[in-house]
Each structure stands twice: as C-alpha cells, then as structure tokens.
Write a protein that holds these residues in place. Sequence first.
Motif, short mmCIF file in Angstrom:
data_model
loop_
_atom_site.label_atom_id
_atom_site.label_comp_id
_atom_site.label_asym_id
_atom_site.label_seq_id
_atom_site.Cartn_x
_atom_site.Cartn_y
_atom_site.Cartn_z
N SER A 87 6.19 35.09 -41.90
CA SER A 87 6.02 34.39 -43.18
C SER A 87 5.86 35.35 -44.36
O SER A 87 5.77 34.92 -45.50
CB SER A 87 4.80 33.47 -43.11
N GLY A 88 5.83 36.65 -44.06
CA GLY A 88 5.72 37.64 -45.13
C GLY A 88 4.30 37.92 -45.58
O GLY A 88 4.10 38.52 -46.63
N GLN A 89 3.30 37.52 -44.81
CA GLN A 89 1.91 37.72 -45.21
C GLN A 89 1.41 39.13 -44.90
O GLN A 89 0.48 39.61 -45.54
CB GLN A 89 1.00 36.70 -44.49
N VAL A 90 1.99 39.77 -43.89
CA VAL A 90 1.59 41.13 -43.52
C VAL A 90 2.83 41.96 -43.28
O VAL A 90 3.95 41.45 -43.28
CB VAL A 90 0.69 41.14 -42.25
N GLY A 91 2.64 43.25 -43.06
CA GLY A 91 3.76 44.14 -42.79
C GLY A 91 3.92 45.16 -43.90
O GLY A 91 3.01 45.42 -44.68
N ARG A 92 5.13 45.72 -43.97
CA ARG A 92 5.42 46.78 -44.93
C ARG A 92 6.67 46.41 -45.72
O ARG A 92 7.61 45.85 -45.17
CB ARG A 92 5.65 48.10 -44.20
N LEU A 93 6.63 46.69 -47.02
CA LEU A 93 7.79 46.44 -47.88
C LEU A 93 8.13 47.73 -48.61
O LEU A 93 7.31 48.26 -49.35
CB LEU A 93 7.49 45.33 -48.88
N TYR A 274 18.81 45.02 -61.89
CA TYR A 274 19.02 44.04 -60.83
C TYR A 274 17.98 44.20 -59.73
O TYR A 274 17.44 45.28 -59.52
CB TYR A 274 20.41 44.20 -60.20
N ILE A 275 17.73 43.10 -59.03
CA ILE A 275 16.96 43.15 -57.79
C ILE A 275 17.96 43.00 -56.66
O ILE A 275 18.85 42.16 -56.73
CB ILE A 275 15.89 42.02 -57.74
N ALA A 276 17.85 43.84 -55.65
CA ALA A 276 18.84 43.85 -54.56
C ALA A 276 18.15 43.85 -53.21
O ALA A 276 17.14 44.54 -53.01
CB ALA A 276 19.75 45.07 -54.69
N HIS A 277 18.70 43.09 -52.28
CA HIS A 277 18.27 43.16 -50.87
C HIS A 277 19.46 42.81 -49.99
O HIS A 277 20.47 42.28 -50.48
CB HIS A 277 17.07 42.24 -50.59
N ARG A 278 19.37 43.11 -48.71
CA ARG A 278 20.49 42.89 -47.81
C ARG A 278 20.79 41.41 -47.63
O ARG A 278 19.88 40.60 -47.47
CB ARG A 278 20.20 43.54 -46.45
N ARG A 279 22.06 41.08 -47.59
CA ARG A 279 22.49 39.70 -47.38
C ARG A 279 22.14 39.26 -45.95
O ARG A 279 22.41 39.98 -44.99
CB ARG A 279 24.00 39.57 -47.61
N GLY A 280 21.52 38.09 -45.83
CA GLY A 280 21.18 37.57 -44.51
C GLY A 280 20.05 38.31 -43.82
O GLY A 280 19.86 38.17 -42.61
N ASP A 281 19.28 39.11 -44.56
CA ASP A 281 18.18 39.88 -43.97
C ASP A 281 17.08 38.94 -43.50
O ASP A 281 16.69 38.00 -44.20
CB ASP A 281 17.62 40.85 -45.01
N ALA A 282 16.57 39.19 -42.28
CA ALA A 282 15.50 38.36 -41.74
C ALA A 282 14.13 38.77 -42.28
O ALA A 282 13.13 38.12 -41.97
CB ALA A 282 15.48 38.46 -40.21
N VAL A 287 12.86 38.95 -49.34
CA VAL A 287 13.31 37.74 -50.03
C VAL A 287 12.23 37.22 -50.97
O VAL A 287 12.51 36.85 -52.11
CB VAL A 287 13.70 36.66 -49.00
N GLN A 288 10.99 37.22 -50.50
CA GLN A 288 9.88 36.74 -51.34
C GLN A 288 9.68 37.65 -52.56
O GLN A 288 9.40 37.16 -53.66
CB GLN A 288 8.60 36.68 -50.51
N PHE A 289 9.83 38.95 -52.36
CA PHE A 289 9.69 39.89 -53.49
C PHE A 289 10.79 39.63 -54.51
O PHE A 289 10.53 39.62 -55.73
CB PHE A 289 9.77 41.32 -52.96
N ALA A 290 12.01 39.42 -54.03
CA ALA A 290 13.13 39.16 -54.94
C ALA A 290 12.93 37.86 -55.71
O ALA A 290 13.22 37.78 -56.90
CB ALA A 290 14.44 39.12 -54.15
N GLU A 291 12.43 36.83 -55.02
CA GLU A 291 12.18 35.56 -55.68
C GLU A 291 11.08 35.68 -56.73
O GLU A 291 11.18 35.12 -57.83
CB GLU A 291 11.82 34.49 -54.64
N LEU A 292 10.03 36.44 -56.39
CA LEU A 292 8.95 36.64 -57.35
C LEU A 292 9.45 37.42 -58.56
O LEU A 292 9.07 37.10 -59.71
CB LEU A 292 7.79 37.38 -56.68
N ALA A 293 10.29 38.40 -58.33
CA ALA A 293 10.80 39.23 -59.43
C ALA A 293 11.52 38.40 -60.47
O ALA A 293 11.48 38.72 -61.66
CB ALA A 293 11.74 40.31 -58.87
#
Length: 297
Positions: A87-93, A274-282, A287-293
């Motif tokens: 869900s994106g609550q923990v980990g590394r970005l 621009y904000i960029a991330h890989r297409r179809g990335d799990a 994705v959450q960072f890009a949406e927030l941006a």
Amino acid sequence: MNLRHLEYFAVLAEELHFRRSAERLGITQAPLSLAIQSLETELGARLFHRTRRTVSLTEAGLSLFDDVRGVLARLEMAKENVWQTVSGQVGRLRVGFTNASSLSPFFPRLIHAYRTSRPGVQIVLRELSSLQQIEALDTRELDVGLLRLPPEMPAPAQDLVLAPLLEEPLLLAVHAGHRLAKKRTVCIADLRGEPFIAYPRQAGVALFSQTLALCEKRGFTPDIVQEAQQASTLIGLTATGLGVALVPASLRAISVPGVVFRELSDSDTTATLYIAHRRGDANSRAVQFAELAQTVQ
C-alpha cells in the motif's frame, strides 16, 4: 504442521468449548475435532483433556499454546508488513532530481508533503541530470524522477509515465555591466555572437540541448566558451563577465553580486519540469509520489 490446524487449536485453547470454538471459526464441530485429532497424532501428544462437560489443556497443550500464540502473532505482523509495503506505507523510495529543480520552492514542499503523509517510507534523494535520471529509471536504480525532457528523447523514456508539474520561463543571466543588462526583455536573436556559459554536453542536462535548439532555430550556434557542472557555478561564472547563460527562472534564487536576470520575449523559451516513473511499475510508492506531486502547488 498445518497452519489451519494451529489456528483451530489456538481458538479451542482460548474457548475450551467445542461448540463455541466452531461458531467462532465459522465451521461445524466435526472438522474442528478432526483437526485437533490430526494435530495430536502428528505431535504424538494429547493436547486436551475431554469429558462430556469440560475441555481443558494438558501440559503438552499448554506448552504448545504458548508457542502457537507467538507464531500466529508473527504471522499477523508479517501480513501487516506486506500490506503496508504494497500500500506504500513503508519501504524505500529513490527520487531523482535535477540541480535546478531543487532550487524551486516546489521541491521542498513536495518532499515535505510526502514525508508527512508517508512517515514510514525512507526517501533517498539523488541529484542527477535529466538524461541520467531517465537511464537510472530504466535500470531500476531510481523509482521516480523530477526532470526536464531534452528535445531528442532517448529510447528508455518511451517506457516512462511522464506528467508535467511545473512550467517556468527561461531567463538570461548576464553580467550587470553587459549591454543586454540595460534592456528589460531580451530575445534569443539578440544573443547571436555572444559567448555562452553552459552545462557540458556530456552531462546530460536537458537545458544544454534546449539552449542549442533555441539558438539554431534562429539561425546560429551558441559560442560556448565555458562549461559549468553546477547551477551555482554557472551563475558565479556569469558574474565574471565570461559570457551569458540561459537558465530556468528558479535559478534566480542564486543571488550573486554582479549578475542580473532578464526575461526573454520569445514564446518558446519555457522549461517544463516533469515527474517520471516506470510504466506499469508495481511500486505503489512511486505512483503515490507522482500523484501527490501533481497536487502540490
């Protein structure tokens, strides 16, 4: 050892009543009895004393109950950890950013907003040129990037999701004593024959390609007399009078005595972040960072 049998055992050990345990588990008493019998057979030990009226734990049952509670608790914790990661609550970005973008007020607001909303996520910031970010996203060394697009897009960029975040004008940075410093606005054509200070071509900074394209569109090639790796160095060298430089408006935050910034009157002299991330990335964090941006102003 069957995990479901351990769960049945734990419930019966708490309830000490077959009917209530079966109701709590949402099953009938027969499969509960069979599960306990199977577990006792596997362990070679009787786990419950059973009479017509009572059920109680044997010494072996008490010992197993202590262990099973720990196992089930760790299992629930593992499930929670997986959910938080997914869900994106923990980990590394890992976030890439250009030198110039870090000087925009947008950048600290975005990082602060994300850290506030996802305190369990470790943010690793990497300062890279736009082309370096595109390559790092392709090789999965970055999760998300804040970059500018060069006029000629490299192949890996085709596999990226790109969303515009911030459009800012390009400015002319020039020595205060230069003839162009006396003008309120300047056009690119005015720069014909002027010595330029620019980022190195090999550094992969999109602004280099944009500067080249803007000048060539007006029929001349910029005379680059000095290169600078960092935005602050570029502005500092402009103060020496060595040459002029085209820079994003955010670099106006670098205040150096002897340098003035002039607006450009040409309609095509803007730089888009621009904000960029890989297409179809799990990776939901990217994705959450890009949406927030796209919501941060």
